[in-house]
Design a protein around this motif. Structure first.
Motif, PDB file in Angstrom:
ATOM      1  N   ALA A  65     -10.059  -5.762 -16.685  1.00 47.36           N
ATOM      2  CA  ALA A  65     -11.508  -4.329 -16.191  1.00 47.36           C
ATOM      3  C   ALA A  65     -12.806  -4.539 -15.882  1.00 47.36           C
ATOM      4  N   GLY A  66     -12.559  -3.582 -15.057  1.00 45.51           N
ATOM      5  CA  GLY A  66     -13.733  -3.065 -14.233  1.00 45.51           C
ATOM      6  C   GLY A  66     -13.872  -3.176 -12.907  1.00 45.51           C
ATOM      7  N   THR A  67     -12.772  -4.025 -12.253  1.00 41.47           N
ATOM      8  CA  THR A  67     -12.868  -4.565 -11.156  1.00 41.47           C
ATOM      9  C   THR A  67     -12.488  -3.469 -10.262  1.00 41.47           C
ATOM     10  N   VAL A  68     -13.226  -3.442  -8.962  1.00 43.02           N
ATOM     11  CA  VAL A  68     -12.675  -2.402  -8.610  1.00 43.02           C
ATOM     12  C   VAL A  68     -11.812  -3.076  -7.223  1.00 43.02           C
ATOM     13  N   LYS A 113     -12.034   5.085   7.896  1.00 39.77           N
ATOM     14  CA  LYS A 113     -12.607   2.934   8.348  1.00 39.77           C
ATOM     15  C   LYS A 113     -14.363   3.136   7.890  1.00 39.77           C
ATOM     16  N   ASP A 114     -14.860   4.131   7.815  1.00 35.37           N
ATOM     17  CA  ASP A 114     -16.392   3.709   8.322  1.00 35.37           C
ATOM     18  C   ASP A 114     -17.128   3.541   6.874  1.00 35.37           C
ATOM     19  N   LEU A 115     -15.847   4.327   5.800  1.00 35.47           N
ATOM     20  CA  LEU A 115     -16.533   4.585   4.914  1.00 35.47           C
ATOM     21  C   LEU A 115     -15.778   3.501   3.518  1.00 35.47           C
ATOM     22  N   SER A 116     -14.145   3.355   4.338  1.00 38.21           N
ATOM     23  CA  SER A 116     -14.409   1.698   3.137  1.00 38.21           C
ATOM     24  C   SER A 116     -15.073   0.391   3.723  1.00 38.21           C
ATOM     25  N   ALA A 117     -14.969   0.765   4.995  1.00 36.91           N
ATOM     26  CA  ALA A 117     -16.060  -0.780   5.213  1.00 36.91           C
ATOM     27  C   ALA A 117     -17.911  -0.481   4.272  1.00 36.91           C
ATOM     28  N   CYS A 118     -18.198   0.086   4.136  1.00 35.54           N
ATOM     29  CA  CYS A 118     -19.341   1.152   3.356  1.00 35.54           C
ATOM     30  C   CYS A 118     -19.153   1.024   2.250  1.00 35.54           C
ATOM     31  N   CYS A 119     -17.716   1.307   1.374  1.00 35.11           N
ATOM     32  CA  CYS A 119     -18.025   1.233   0.254  1.00 35.11           C
ATOM     33  C   CYS A 119     -17.833  -0.270  -0.060  1.00 35.11           C
ATOM     34  N   GLY A 120     -16.531  -0.757   0.481  1.00 35.29           N
ATOM     35  CA  GLY A 120     -16.194  -2.632   0.206  1.00 35.29           C
ATOM     36  C   GLY A 120     -17.728  -3.523   0.437  1.00 35.29           C
ATOM     37  N   GLN A 121     -18.755  -2.715   0.557  1.00 33.89           N
ATOM     38  CA  GLN A 121     -20.224  -3.896   0.990  1.00 33.89           C
ATOM     39  C   GLN A 121     -20.824  -3.049  -0.397  1.00 33.89           C
ATOM     40  N   TYR A 122     -20.695  -1.856  -0.605  1.00 38.27           N
ATOM     41  CA  TYR A 122     -21.088  -1.353  -1.638  1.00 38.27           C
ATOM     42  C   TYR A 122     -21.664  -1.504  -3.009  1.00 38.27           C
ATOM     43  N   MET A 123     -19.849  -1.966  -3.264  1.00 39.50           N
ATOM     44  CA  MET A 123     -19.097  -2.371  -4.206  1.00 39.50           C
ATOM     45  C   MET A 123     -19.618  -3.941  -5.100  1.00 39.50           C
ATOM     46  N   LYS A 124     -19.467  -4.988  -3.656  1.00 42.93           N
ATOM     47  CA  LYS A 124     -20.065  -6.443  -3.564  1.00 42.93           C
ATOM     48  C   LYS A 124     -22.092  -6.286  -4.581  1.00 42.93           C
ATOM     49  N   GLU A 125     -22.635  -5.087  -3.338  1.00 41.55           N
ATOM     50  CA  GLU A 125     -23.866  -5.378  -4.099  1.00 41.55           C
ATOM     51  C   GLU A 125     -23.336  -4.113  -4.873  1.00 41.55           C
ATOM     52  N   LEU A 126     -23.190  -3.449  -5.732  1.00 38.96           N
ATOM     53  CA  LEU A 126     -23.190  -3.717  -7.305  1.00 38.96           C
ATOM     54  C   LEU A 126     -22.799  -4.080  -8.266  1.00 38.96           C
ATOM     55  N   LEU A 127     -21.122  -4.303  -8.009  1.00 38.76           N
ATOM     56  CA  LEU A 127     -20.760  -5.222  -9.133  1.00 38.76           C
ATOM     57  C   LEU A 127     -19.954  -6.938  -8.917  1.00 38.76           C
ATOM     58  N   GLY A 128     -20.797  -7.516  -7.617  1.00 38.41           N
ATOM     59  CA  GLY A 128     -20.623  -8.986  -7.286  1.00 38.41           C
ATOM     60  C   GLY A 128     -19.921  -9.173  -6.275  1.00 38.41           C
ATOM     61  N   GLN A 129     -19.785 -10.264  -6.006  1.00 40.66           N
ATOM     62  CA  GLN A 129     -18.338 -10.563  -5.667  1.00 40.66           C
ATOM     63  C   GLN A 129     -16.487 -11.303  -6.479  1.00 40.66           C
ATOM     64  N   GLY A 130     -16.919 -10.799  -7.247  1.00 43.38           N
ATOM     65  CA  GLY A 130     -15.671 -11.401  -8.337  1.00 43.38           C
ATOM     66  C   GLY A 130     -15.451  -9.820  -8.834  1.00 43.38           C
ATOM     67  N   LYS A 131     -16.099  -9.211  -8.782  1.00 47.15           N
ATOM     68  CA  LYS A 131     -15.355  -7.692  -9.167  1.00 47.15           C
ATOM     69  C   LYS A 131     -15.317  -7.075  -8.130  1.00 47.15           C
ATOM     70  N   ALA A 132     -15.388  -6.811  -7.220  1.00 49.91           N
ATOM     71  CA  ALA A 132     -15.160  -6.013  -6.273  1.00 49.91           C
ATOM     72  C   ALA A 132     -14.295  -6.277  -5.026  1.00 49.91           C
ATOM     73  N   PHE A 133     -13.101  -5.800  -4.373  1.00 45.96           N
ATOM     74  CA  PHE A 133     -12.658  -6.870  -3.299  1.00 45.96           C
ATOM     75  C   PHE A 133     -11.567  -5.589  -2.405  1.00 45.96           C
ATOM     76  N   SER A 134     -11.686  -5.785  -1.404  1.00 44.85           N
ATOM     77  CA  SER A 134     -11.174  -4.701  -0.381  1.00 44.85           C
ATOM     78  C   SER A 134      -9.763  -5.648  -0.399  1.00 44.85           C
ATOM     79  N   VAL A 135      -8.667  -4.512  -0.339  1.00 45.50           N
ATOM     80  CA  VAL A 135      -7.201  -4.270  -0.084  1.00 45.50           C
ATOM     81  C   VAL A 135      -6.775  -5.816   0.893  1.00 45.50           C
ATOM     82  N   ALA A 136      -7.922  -6.047   1.791  1.00 44.19           N
ATOM     83  CA  ALA A 136      -7.116  -7.076   2.853  1.00 44.19           C
ATOM     84  C   ALA A 136      -7.808  -8.208   2.155  1.00 44.19           C
ATOM     85  N   GLU A 137      -9.186  -8.975   1.152  1.00 47.17           N
ATOM     86  CA  GLU A 137      -9.086 -10.037   1.470  1.00 47.17           C
ATOM     87  C   GLU A 137      -8.255  -9.862  -0.343  1.00 47.17           C
ATOM     88  N   LEU A 138      -7.697  -9.070  -1.141  1.00 42.56           N
ATOM     89  CA  LEU A 138      -7.018  -9.487  -1.801  1.00 42.56           C
ATOM     90  C   LEU A 138      -4.749  -9.987  -1.580  1.00 42.56           C
TER      91      LEU A 138
END
Length: 407
Positions: free
Chosen positions: A173-176, A307-332
């Motif tokens: 729960a809480g994963t983005v 495209k740009d917003l997806s890339a930006c928010c991928g970075q922002y979510m990792k800043e906020l939640l850490g690598q283990g709770k924020a993923f892009s679809v490509a990473e999954l």
């Protein structure tokens, strides 16, 4: 403000956001009929010293920031529920025959939480955050109604973001999950087909025109569209969900009414299928001496992620939640944890995405093994409330960071 500070402040308002969610859960409305919810949200925003403004038939907007020059970032929460009798085992279940079975009460509470966080740091916002509280998402009409009423103007919106909670996801729960660029939710069209025949006694079919026979052939013929008129990589689902006719077993009725839905990921495919559905219904009916009329009602276009917003928010979510709770679809997908960036569920935020750069985030809100085993729209659906403060922080952080990076 840094990410850790924002998360700490979000945690401090946990009880407040939880109270708001439970209050909203107990006053569900449907479509544009959400008067209690609307009044509650307006009151909460007013108490924060924001100025909620009516937008369309039952929407609200409010602005936070604007003290520094910059762009405008829109955050959206939908407020409507479903016409379902709640059966979920929760202490705060709805009793009015309607239910927040899709999680919109969480969205609204989280955006109220984000408003509180943003208001506390209003002087630090590099531009303006526009809050969008929307009705009638489930019938695909609320977003378009608010746009027609000027949602994206005064001030003009530069980019937009929505969150959707997801029950039954195989993530803590809480994963983005950040949507990939391109289409992530299909266009949706609801339609009715009326087949007109000529009623007669069931023992003398030769004296009438049987619309049931024509309707049965139309139903079968429509299923051939996918098999014979679409390429193998085109994705579409055409469903007939209702067929109604007659009241007596020994009477051939005058008319048959059929209802269904169409989902497509491509606007050209959407237009082609709607044209061919009309032609097939009309000419098949004519072959059986009947007439058919196809009417397309409410619907929405494809939801397109920038495209740009997806890339930006991928970075922002990792800043906020850490690598283990924020993923892009490509990473999954690379980890084997996701098979596609697309969902079969349509989303009327798509209307916003057709006008300004937009993005959809998915927020995991309940693992099956922890008791959250029912899907969205089920009368026993439940959501993990632990995601509420984090969801508020996700809304706020995405807006703050994008405005900071796009001064």
């Amino acid at each position: 403000m840094n990410a850790d500070m924002l998360l700490q402040e979000a945690e401090q308002i946990r009880d407040h956001v939880l109270r708001e969610r439970r209050a909203l859960h107990q006053m569900p409305g449907t479509g544009f009929d959400i008067g209690d919810t609307l009044a509650y949200v307006r009151q909460e925003l007013t108490e924060m010293e924001l100025q909620p403004t009516d937008c369309g038939r039952a929407g609200l907007t409010a602005l936070v920031g604007g003290k520094r020059p910059g762009r405008v970032f829109l955050l959206r929460a939908d407020m409507d529920a479903l016409p379902i009798q709640e059966e979920a085992d929760v202490d705060f279940a709805s009793q009015n025959g309607r239910m927040h079975a899709c999680g919109h009460d969480l969205h609204t509470a989280m955006l109220l939480g984000a408003a509180r966080l943003l208001k506390a740091h209003e002087d630090e916002i590099d531009g303006t955050v526009k809050l969008m509280f929307q009705p009638a998402e489930e019938i695909f009409e609320g977003s378009h109604d608010m746009i027609e009423a000027g949602l994206l103007e005064h001030p003009k919106v530069d980019a937009a973001l929505m969150i959707h909670v997801m029950a039954g996801m195989p993530f803590p729960a809480g994963t983005v999950v950040v949507s990939a660029p391109g289409v992530s939710a299909p266009a949706a069209d609801y339609f009715d087909i009326k087949v007109q025949g000529k009623g007669c006694h069931g023992s003398m079919p030769n004296t009438g025109v049987d619309p049931l026979t024509a309707a049965a052939h139309i139903l079968i013929a429509l299923q051939e569209l996918h098999a014979r008129e679409l390429a193998m990589d085109d994705r579409a689902v055409l469903t007939i969900g209702t067929m109604n006719a007659g009241t007596a077993a020994n009477v051939i009725p005058d008319t048959v009414t059929m209802g269904g839905s169409l989902r497509t990921f491509d606007e050209e495919t959407r237009a082609l299928l709607k044209q061919r559905m009309t032609e097939i219904a009309q000419f098949t009916a004519k072959a059986f001496r009947a007439e058919a009329e196809v009417t397309f009602g409410s619907g929405c276009p494809t939801l397109v992620n920038d495209k740009d917003l997806s890339a930006c928010c991928g970075q922002y979510m990792k800043e906020l939640l850490g690598q283990g709770k924020a993923f892009s679809v490509a990473e999954l997908n690379a980890m084997g944890g996701g098979s596609s960036s697309k969902t079969a569920g349509s989303e009327d935020f798509a209307y916003v995405s057709q006008e300004v750069p937009s993005l959809m985030l998915a927020l995991a809100a309940g693992q099956p093994e922890k008791g959250y085993c029912y899907p969205q729209h089920h009368p026993m659906a439940k959501f993990d409330e632990s995601v509420l403060p984090g969801g508020s922080a996700v809304y706020a952080w995405a807006a703050l960071r994008w405005l900071q990076d796009h001064k």
